[in-house]
Design a protein around this motif. Structure first.
Motif, PDB file in Angstrom:
ATOM      1  N   GLU A 210       5.652   5.437  -6.793  1.00  0.00           N
ATOM      2  CA  GLU A 210       6.916   5.554  -7.528  1.00  0.00           C
ATOM      3  C   GLU A 210       7.709   6.765  -7.036  1.00  0.00           C
ATOM      4  OE1 GLU A 210       3.912   5.080  -8.873  1.00  0.00           O
ATOM      5  OE2 GLU A 210       4.247   2.933  -9.268  1.00  0.00           O
ATOM      6  N   GLU A 211       7.022   7.888  -6.828  1.00  0.00           N
ATOM      7  CA  GLU A 211       7.700   9.075  -6.300  1.00  0.00           C
ATOM      8  C   GLU A 211       8.242   8.804  -4.901  1.00  0.00           C
ATOM      9  OE1 GLU A 211       5.138  12.717  -8.368  1.00  0.00           O
ATOM     10  OE2 GLU A 211       4.323  11.656  -6.627  1.00  0.00           O
ATOM     11  N   ALA A 212       7.472   8.056  -4.112  1.00  0.00           N
ATOM     12  CA  ALA A 212       7.898   7.768  -2.739  1.00  0.00           C
ATOM     13  C   ALA A 212       9.139   6.886  -2.715  1.00  0.00           C
ATOM     14  CB  ALA A 212       6.762   7.099  -1.974  1.00  0.00           C
ATOM     15  N   LEU A 213       9.214   5.931  -3.617  1.00  0.00           N
ATOM     16  CA  LEU A 213      10.409   5.082  -3.666  1.00  0.00           C
ATOM     17  C   LEU A 213      11.646   5.918  -3.989  1.00  0.00           C
ATOM     18  CD1 LEU A 213       8.935   1.964  -5.491  1.00  0.00           C
ATOM     19  CD2 LEU A 213       9.727   2.070  -3.120  1.00  0.00           C
ATOM     20  N   ARG A 214      11.481   6.930  -4.826  1.00  0.00           N
ATOM     21  CA  ARG A 214      12.607   7.826  -5.108  1.00  0.00           C
ATOM     22  C   ARG A 214      12.941   8.670  -3.879  1.00  0.00           C
ATOM     23  NH1 ARG A 214       9.955   8.050 -10.231  1.00  0.00           N
ATOM     24  NH2 ARG A 214       8.862  10.001  -9.704  1.00  0.00           N
ATOM     25  N   GLU A 215      11.908   9.091  -3.144  1.00  0.00           N
ATOM     26  CA  GLU A 215      12.139   9.833  -1.895  1.00  0.00           C
ATOM     27  C   GLU A 215      12.949   8.992  -0.923  1.00  0.00           C
ATOM     28  OE1 GLU A 215      11.228  12.779  -0.371  1.00  0.00           O
ATOM     29  OE2 GLU A 215      10.137  13.725  -2.015  1.00  0.00           O
TER      30      GLU A 215
ATOM     31  N   ARG B  77       0.827  -1.216   0.000  1.00  0.00           N
ATOM     32  CA  ARG B  77       0.000   0.000   0.000  1.00  0.00           C
ATOM     33  C   ARG B  77       0.861   1.265   0.000  1.00  0.00           C
ATOM     34  NH1 ARG B  77      -5.244   1.664   2.025  1.00  0.00           N
ATOM     35  NH2 ARG B  77      -5.479   3.744   1.118  1.00  0.00           N
ATOM     36  N   CYS B  78       1.952   1.268   0.771  1.00  0.00           N
ATOM     37  CA  CYS B  78       2.855   2.424   0.809  1.00  0.00           C
ATOM     38  C   CYS B  78       4.244   1.963   0.387  1.00  0.00           C
ATOM     39  CB  CYS B  78       2.845   3.093   2.189  1.00  0.00           C
ATOM     40  SG  CYS B  78       3.652   2.154   3.508  1.00  0.00           S
ATOM     41  N   VAL B  79       5.296   2.479   0.993  1.00  0.00           N
ATOM     42  CA  VAL B  79       6.659   2.064   0.633  1.00  0.00           C
ATOM     43  C   VAL B  79       7.473   1.643   1.852  1.00  0.00           C
ATOM     44  CG1 VAL B  79       6.785   3.425  -1.488  1.00  0.00           C
ATOM     45  CG2 VAL B  79       7.434   4.476   0.700  1.00  0.00           C
ATOM     46  N   ALA B  80       6.832   1.536   3.010  1.00  0.00           N
ATOM     47  CA  ALA B  80       7.552   1.101   4.203  1.00  0.00           C
ATOM     48  C   ALA B  80       8.050  -0.327   4.003  1.00  0.00           C
ATOM     49  CB  ALA B  80       6.653   1.190   5.431  1.00  0.00           C
ATOM     50  N   ASP B  81       9.254  -0.613   4.482  1.00  0.00           N
ATOM     51  CA  ASP B  81       9.789  -1.968   4.345  1.00  0.00           C
ATOM     52  C   ASP B  81      10.425  -2.403   5.659  1.00  0.00           C
ATOM     53  OD1 ASP B  81      12.808  -1.624   4.347  1.00  0.00           O
ATOM     54  OD2 ASP B  81      12.341  -0.330   2.648  1.00  0.00           O
ATOM     55  N   ASP B  82      10.656  -3.699   5.784  1.00  0.00           N
ATOM     56  CA  ASP B  82      11.165  -4.240   7.049  1.00  0.00           C
ATOM     57  C   ASP B  82      12.687  -4.265   7.116  1.00  0.00           C
ATOM     58  OD1 ASP B  82      11.614  -6.307   5.287  1.00  0.00           O
ATOM     59  OD2 ASP B  82      10.457  -7.801   6.386  1.00  0.00           O
TER      60      ASP B  82
ATOM     61  N   LYS C  38      16.785  16.140  -4.274  1.00  0.00           N
ATOM     62  CA  LYS C  38      15.651  15.663  -5.055  1.00  0.00           C
ATOM     63  C   LYS C  38      14.421  15.414  -4.191  1.00  0.00           C
ATOM     64  CE  LYS C  38      18.805  13.380  -8.297  1.00  0.00           C
ATOM     65  NZ  LYS C  38      19.242  12.070  -8.870  1.00  0.00           N
ATOM     66  N   GLY C  39      14.621  14.992  -2.945  1.00  0.00           N
ATOM     67  CA  GLY C  39      13.498  14.677  -2.076  1.00  0.00           C
ATOM     68  C   GLY C  39      12.795  15.926  -1.573  1.00  0.00           C
ATOM     69  N   LEU C  40      11.465  15.855  -1.482  1.00  0.00           N
ATOM     70  CA  LEU C  40      10.656  17.006  -1.074  1.00  0.00           C
ATOM     71  C   LEU C  40      10.193  16.934   0.370  1.00  0.00           C
ATOM     72  CD1 LEU C  40       8.445  17.428  -4.274  1.00  0.00           C
ATOM     73  CD2 LEU C  40       9.990  19.152  -3.322  1.00  0.00           C
TER      74      LEU C  40
END
Length: 490
Positions: free
Chosen positions: A439-444, A101-106, A391-393
């Motif tokens: 996709e933007e979040a993975l770049r963040e 659902r988001c980009v959090a990972d373990d 690059k990150g906002l």
């Protein structure tokens, strides 16, 4: 129920000492409804046995009193004590589980659990909050109509609102929205922190040119006092940060003396997602807590009281414990600047008629649209600029932001803190609440300071007079700049 033949504590559980005896502490976020059960009291005899469970010892070798205890059986039933082959292994950068659902990972959030859909425990908490009406944002959120009403009734001050600004995208948006869109009388207040980047200092200057009715008050602190306090922060809480507490201490008394009815700062709702959607039921570590609604005045006083006189954390392993230690550490390092705030709080507690500004927040999830849209709008309206090469906002004003990321991650990974690394949670919440795409979040995430020691770390440590030897000996620093007892990385 079958007991494990070679029992082991599940990954990220550890036996710890508390004021009330032995406890089991989980360094991660469990799936709801067990997300509320992160600190579990255990009898001393059982705790001793649990501390030695590494899967090498057979069940039969444990004392009968342990094997037959109701608590041991419950821990097995809940998956806290497992057979050695069922113990989760630490994830790596190349082998990790990422939320669908988001980009959090373990890997960046060790101990993060997922449900059968592959949705992480954070997103599950956000979903539950929405289902129960708990997704209305921070308790001190305010909308346009309320702000205009406050301003209309304001007859005692030259200003309707004080904005604590850094020159980052969020505080720049706040200045623009309040001054230009709503036409409020704004006092911008900036703590010229030595590590604010030059780009954001320039953003503040241009904002004043483009909003000529906005007044600015700026404060600095002696550079040696700041360095000493940041060095002490490394030793006491394992990270150097002083923001935004110093701004609160410096400017709330000024807002009170000017009788400014509202103080606001550029903090997004997603930066408070854990506080708003998860932490309310985790603050004590012992289950859900739903305090009675407080007035905005009382909320503000409690918030300022935490900055000025934070008590010893009642539960050293709760999510609030690190925040309290952080506040106490800043107080010990910069005690002389707290006098005006102390006097304001003392007067306000003694006399309910004493004027106290309201600390309010915008509902940014609804106002923003997306991070990219905010940045584009601020570039158009305020000539706002990103720091070169960034690059990150998510965070745009501090040169040492990645140091904070790295220290928070290392302390969490080393099981020295139950407080989650902040930025990865905020990015994940940004995806859940629609402020950026996955996709933007993975770049963040790639821009965050978790993946290696930041280059700016060496400059900062040199500035604070912390040597390589201090990494191993300077209090909590060893857990944030080194790999626990294994030695430093880098």
């Amino acid at each position: 129920m079958r007991l494990p033949s070679h029992p082991a504590l599940q990954y990220r559980w550890a036996v710890r000492d508390s004021r009330d005896g032995k406890v089991l502490v989980y360094y991660g976020l469990r799936n709801p409804p067990h997300h509320q059960e992160t600190v579990l009291p255990v009898p001393a005899a059982l705790a001793e046995a649990l501390a030695g469970l590494d899967g090498a010892t057979s069940l039969d070798s444990l004392p009968a009193a342990v094997r037959e205890s109701e608590t041991f059986s419950r821990l097995v039933a809940e998956g806290i004590v497992v057979d050695k082959q069922d113990r989760r292994q630490p994830s790596t950068a190349d082998h990790k589980r990422t939320c669908t659902r988001c980009v959090a990972d373990d890997h960046l959030l060790p101990g993060l659990e997922f449900d059968a859909r592959g949705v992480c425990a954070f997103c599950q908490c956000y979903e539950r909050a929405e289902q129960t009406g708990g997704s209305a944002g921070p308790r001190n959120a305010v909308d346009e109509a309320a702000l205009l009403s406050i301003a209309k009734a304001n007859k005692d001050s030259r200003f309707d609102v004080m904005v604590l600004c850094t020159g980052g995208k969020d505080s720049t948006f706040l200045l623009w929205y309040l001054a230009k869109q709503l036409g409020l009388r704004v006092l911008a207040a900036s703590w010229n922190m030595p590590y604010t980047n030059d780009t954001c200092r320039g953003n503040i200057r241009r904002a004043l040119e483009l909003l000529p009715d906005v007044e600015l008050v700026e404060r600095t602190l002696p550079i040696n006092a700041v360095r000493d306090a940041m060095r002490a922060q490394f030793g006491q809480v394992g990270a150097p940060c002083l923001c935004p507490t110093v701004a609160h201490v410096l400017f709330f008394p000024l807002a009170a003396s000017e009788r400014i009815p509202v103080v606001m700062q550029g903090v997004e709702e997603v930066q408070l997602a854990v506080m708003s959607h998860v932490m309310r039921s985790l603050q004590s570590g012992k289950g859900p807590a739903r305090p009675a609604p407080l007035s905005i005045r009382e909320q503000t006083l409690q918030f300022l009281g935490m900055a000025a006189r934070a008590p010893e954390p009642p539960d050293p392993f709760s999510l609030m414990a690190d925040y309290i230690r952080y506040q106490r550490s800043i107080r010990s390092g910069l005690n002389p600047i707290y006098g005006p705030l102390d006097r304001l709080l003392a007067r306000a507690r003694k006399d309910e008629s004493v004027f106290v500004p309201q600390f309010l927040r915008l509902k940014t999830n609804a106002l923003y649209g997306s991070w990219k849209e905010v940045a584009t709008l601020m570039h158009k309206e305020m000539d706002w600029k990103m720091p070169p090469g960034q690059k990150g906002l998510l965070h745009t004003s501090c040169r040492i932001e990645k140091v904070k990321d790295y220290c928070q991650y290392m302390r969490f990974r080393n099981m020295r803190s139950t407080s989650f690394p902040q930025s990865i949670v905020e990015v994940g919440a940004g995806v859940f609440f629609g402020l950026l795409s996955r996709e933007e979040a993975l770049r963040e995430v790639e821009e965050l300071g978790y993946h290696r020691e930041p280059e700016v770390m060496a400059e900062l440590l040199g500035d604070l007079r912390l040597s390589d030897a201090d990494r191993h000996s300077h209090g909590e620093t060893v857990y944030s700049l080194c790999d626990g007892a294994s030695g430093c990385r880098g």
